[in-house]
Motif scaffolding. Structure first.
Motif, PDB file in Angstrom:
ATOM      1  N   UNK A 185      18.046   0.814   4.548  1.00  0.00           N
ATOM      2  CA  UNK A 185      18.766   2.036   4.896  1.00  0.00           C
ATOM      3  C   UNK A 185      19.560   2.547   3.696  1.00  0.00           C
ATOM      4  N   UNK A 186      20.216   1.650   2.982  1.00  0.00           N
ATOM      5  CA  UNK A 186      20.964   2.053   1.784  1.00  0.00           C
ATOM      6  C   UNK A 186      20.032   2.635   0.722  1.00  0.00           C
ATOM      7  N   UNK A 187      18.833   2.059   0.607  1.00  0.00           N
ATOM      8  CA  UNK A 187      17.854   2.590  -0.347  1.00  0.00           C
ATOM      9  C   UNK A 187      17.421   3.997   0.060  1.00  0.00           C
ATOM     10  N   UNK A 188      17.288   4.228   1.361  1.00  0.00           N
ATOM     11  CA  UNK A 188      16.926   5.564   1.843  1.00  0.00           C
ATOM     12  C   UNK A 188      18.035   6.567   1.538  1.00  0.00           C
ATOM     13  N   UNK A 189      19.275   6.171   1.765  1.00  0.00           N
ATOM     14  CA  UNK A 189      20.402   7.068   1.473  1.00  0.00           C
ATOM     15  C   UNK A 189      20.402   7.449  -0.013  1.00  0.00           C
ATOM     16  N   UNK A 190      20.188   6.474  -0.865  1.00  0.00           N
ATOM     17  CA  UNK A 190      20.144   6.750  -2.310  1.00  0.00           C
ATOM     18  C   UNK A 190      18.993   7.685  -2.652  1.00  0.00           C
ATOM     19  N   UNK A 191      17.861   7.517  -1.986  1.00  0.00           N
ATOM     20  CA  UNK A 191      16.712   8.384  -2.230  1.00  0.00           C
ATOM     21  C   UNK A 191      17.028   9.818  -1.857  1.00  0.00           C
ATOM     22  N   UNK A 192      17.692  10.010  -0.722  1.00  0.00           N
ATOM     23  CA  UNK A 192      18.068  11.355  -0.291  1.00  0.00           C
ATOM     24  C   UNK A 192      19.101  11.953  -1.252  1.00  0.00           C
ATOM     25  N   UNK A 193      20.078  11.159  -1.633  1.00  0.00           N
ATOM     26  CA  UNK A 193      21.152  11.677  -2.481  1.00  0.00           C
ATOM     27  C   UNK A 193      20.712  11.934  -3.913  1.00  0.00           C
ATOM     28  N   UNK A 194      19.635  11.315  -4.335  1.00  0.00           N
ATOM     29  CA  UNK A 194      19.149  11.532  -5.712  1.00  0.00           C
ATOM     30  C   UNK A 194      18.190  12.720  -5.802  1.00  0.00           C
ATOM     31  N   UNK A 195      17.827  13.269  -4.641  1.00  0.00           N
ATOM     32  CA  UNK A 195      16.863  14.384  -4.640  1.00  0.00           C
ATOM     33  C   UNK A 195      17.512  15.656  -5.177  1.00  0.00           C
TER      34      UNK A 195
ATOM     35  N   UNK B 168       0.798  -1.221   0.000  1.00  0.00           N
ATOM     36  CA  UNK B 168       0.000   0.000   0.000  1.00  0.00           C
ATOM     37  C   UNK B 168       0.832   1.272   0.000  1.00  0.00           C
ATOM     38  N   UNK B 169       2.102   1.171   0.394  1.00  0.00           N
ATOM     39  CA  UNK B 169       2.980   2.344   0.453  1.00  0.00           C
ATOM     40  C   UNK B 169       4.428   1.890   0.300  1.00  0.00           C
ATOM     41  N   UNK B 170       5.324   2.843   0.125  1.00  0.00           N
ATOM     42  CA  UNK B 170       6.744   2.526  -0.064  1.00  0.00           C
ATOM     43  C   UNK B 170       7.416   2.386   1.301  1.00  0.00           C
ATOM     44  N   UNK B 171       7.125   1.274   1.956  1.00  0.00           N
ATOM     45  CA  UNK B 171       7.574   1.037   3.320  1.00  0.00           C
ATOM     46  C   UNK B 171       9.044   0.623   3.354  1.00  0.00           C
ATOM     47  N   UNK B 172       9.785   1.228   4.280  1.00  0.00           N
ATOM     48  CA  UNK B 172      11.192   0.876   4.494  1.00  0.00           C
ATOM     49  C   UNK B 172      11.385   0.594   5.980  1.00  0.00           C
ATOM     50  N   UNK B 173      11.439  -0.677   6.355  1.00  0.00           N
ATOM     51  CA  UNK B 173      11.723  -1.048   7.745  1.00  0.00           C
ATOM     52  C   UNK B 173      13.221  -0.899   7.991  1.00  0.00           C
ATOM     53  N   UNK B 174      13.576   0.071   8.814  1.00  0.00           N
ATOM     54  CA  UNK B 174      14.983   0.338   9.106  1.00  0.00           C
ATOM     55  C   UNK B 174      15.140   0.298  10.621  1.00  0.00           C
ATOM     56  N   UNK B 175      15.305  -0.887  11.150  1.00  0.00           N
ATOM     57  CA  UNK B 175      15.395  -1.003  12.587  1.00  0.00           C
ATOM     58  C   UNK B 175      15.944  -2.360  12.981  1.00  0.00           C
ATOM     59  N   UNK B 176      16.119  -2.563  14.273  1.00  0.00           N
ATOM     60  CA  UNK B 176      15.781  -1.648  15.357  1.00  0.00           C
ATOM     61  C   UNK B 176      16.748  -0.457  15.417  1.00  0.00           C
ATOM     62  N   UNK B 177      16.220   0.745  15.583  1.00  0.00           N
ATOM     63  CA  UNK B 177      17.061   1.935  15.716  1.00  0.00           C
ATOM     64  C   UNK B 177      18.128   1.761  16.799  1.00  0.00           C
ATOM     65  N   UNK B 178      17.807   1.158  17.974  1.00  0.00           N
ATOM     66  CA  UNK B 178      18.846   1.031  19.001  1.00  0.00           C
ATOM     67  C   UNK B 178      20.059   0.220  18.545  1.00  0.00           C
ATOM     68  N   UNK B 179      19.872  -0.688  17.562  1.00  0.00           N
ATOM     69  CA  UNK B 179      20.999  -1.467  17.042  1.00  0.00           C
ATOM     70  C   UNK B 179      21.727  -0.721  15.928  1.00  0.00           C
ATOM     71  N   UNK B 180      20.965  -0.082  15.045  1.00  0.00           N
ATOM     72  CA  UNK B 180      21.568   0.576  13.883  1.00  0.00           C
ATOM     73  C   UNK B 180      22.176   1.917  14.263  1.00  0.00           C
TER      74      UNK B 180
END
Length: 465
Positions: free
Chosen positions: A455-465, A246-258
């Motif tokens: 997380x790598x996909x998120x970084x690429x999304x930010x850097x391609x903006x 339903x959406x472009x979901x990116x599970x990036x966790x657990x935050x306390x570990x990453x």
């Protein structure tokens, strides 16, 4: 004569980060942004937030950092409502838009090309759409949900749940214990577990400021270029897969570990005290900073600790010590083996200590994940928001903790829950279950794991903006 160093070159790109300043939302967002900023050193991240929240997050200035705290003008627009939360909601759309314009000027005219916001700030998607229509550079909206996939799924399915179980159709009276059968992954979740997560569940219309904000968020998330969630895909795979459809979901966790804390202090010497305790014997207690149980429940918990002779480490603000029964703090201070009360504890380090056998918690999602990645079962006393549905997953889906009889602390109920976690066969089963989840979390955060790939996909999304 020494010449001053040349000014740094203008950033290659500019990202606006819009924080929700209430509860514990802003801190996890900043942890995520710090990682993105390290991965993109040529990018300026303007962190838009209230002055009060920013002052707590940015305790010292770092001239080398590419994360710049930007305080909102909270007096723009809205009414003079005495409730700070309602006032923030009324003014947020205007104040964030105008602060983005100022941030661009402060960045030497470098236009914002991406907005990362707390998911609650749904209007950030509208800002991006408006700029796209004008032909401007702003092209991406990334929403960050700092809690679990279950609570975001409950909000997303608001219309279905209100129609089937809410007062819209017939009211929930007598149906509180019904198991939800219309949302994927909720087969062990009851109607009463989600009442605080679904906007307008107990009313004919969606009226309150918080409910309206949550509902608009749920409607907006499918339009986002990325929806970041503080979880890992194998924790709740059915819910995760449904939301991914339903959406472009990116599970990036657990935050306390990453995104673990870089500097951990132990000013109250919690760890040396734990070193003196027996393995898996100590109960760690912390209710977070937003809400605490009422005084009579504090008294019941204290009576349970004393009556059951459970060694404990209790982290609480000094302001809450007045809720404790008279003489209790002195008794603790005089008998080191009895327990320890501190104003602050390095929670990840404490939960990772071999002496800790259980965690009494308000069921905030970050605390749950910290307990999970350290293999510690939980005793749950939820109070608000998504905490009730979190407890239900802990107890009936994951099998890594227990609730309290009647949902509140009584002496007998607390003793029973403590014995179940610390010294019963059921407690051993909880520890086995939480170790399984700990392994899945570790797998997701290794190179090639789902959270790292997202997380790598998120970084690429930010850097391609």
């Amino acid at each position: 004569m020494e010449h001053p160093p040349p000014p740094p070159p203008p950033p290659r790109r500019h990202v606006a980060v819009c924080a929700f300043p209430f509860g514990t939302h802003a801190a996890p967002l900043l942890h995520l942004v710090k990682h993105l900023a390290t991965a993109s050193p040529d990018t300026r991240f303007s962190f838009l937030n209230t002055a009060t929240s920013n002052s707590a997050l940015f305790t010292k200035s770092d001239p080398s950092s590419n994360i710049i705290p930007c305080n909102l003008n909270e007096e723009e627009g809205g009414s003079r409502n005495g409730n700070p939360f309602v006032r923030f909601i009324e003014t947020a759309g205007v104040s964030f838009r105008r602060r983005m314009e100022v941030a661009e000027e402060e960045a030497g005219g470098v236009k914002i090309s991406c907005v990362i916001s707390d998911a609650f700030l749904w209007f950030c998607g509208e800002i991006v759409d408006e700029e796209k229509e004008k032909g401007n550079n702003l092209c991406s909206w990334i929403a960050v949900w700092t809690s679990n996939v279950a609570s975001i799924s409950a909000a997303f399915h608001t219309d279905v749940l209100r129609t089937k179980y809410g007062v819209v159709k017939q009211g929930i009276e007598g149906r509180e214990d019904e198991v939800i059968d219309c949302v994927p992954g909720f087969s062990n979740i009851r109607v009463k577990d989600i009442l605080d997560c679904v906007p307008g569940m107990l009313s004919e219309t969606i009226n309150s400021a918080f409910d309206q904000m949550t509902y608009k968020m749920a409607l907006s998330l499918p339009k986002a270029d990325g929806v970041v969630v503080n979880s890992f895909e194998k924790l709740s795979p059915t819910i995760t897969n449904d939301l991914k459809s339903k959406m472009k979901l990116l599970c990036i966790g657990p935050f306390p570990s990453i995104f673990p804390p870089q500097i951990v202090t132990d000013k109250y010497e919690c760890l040396p005290w734990l070193d003196k305790q027996k393995e898996k014997s100590v109960v760690y207690i912390s209710f977070g900073t937003v809400a605490t149980p009422p005084p009579h429940e504090f008294l019941a918990l204290v009576e349970a600790l004393e009556g059951g002779e459970f060694p404990f480490l209790w982290s609480m603000n000094d302001s809450n010590k007045g809720l404790l029964p008279l003489g209790f703090v002195d008794r603790v201070r005089e008998d080191e083996a009895f327990g320890k009360i501190v104003e602050w504890a390095p929670q990840m380090k404490v939960l990772g200590h071999p002496s800790v056998g259980g965690f009494v918690t308000h069921c905030g999602w970050n605390s749950i994940l910290e307990s999970m990645v350290n293999g510690v079962p939980l005793i749950c006393r939820p109070m608000l928001g998504d905490q009730k549905v979190n407890q239900r997953f802990i107890e009936s889906v994951f099998g890594v903790g227990v609730g309290l009889e009647g949902g509140v602390f009584t002496k007998s109920g607390a003793i029973k829950a403590l014995h179940r976690v610390l010294s019963s066969d059921q407690g051993k089963e909880m520890r086995r279950n939480v170790q399984v989840l700990r392994g899945l979390a570790e797998e997701s955060t290794k190179q090639g794991g789902s959270s790292i790939e997202n997380l790598n996909a998120l970084i690429k999304l930010v850097q391609s903006a």
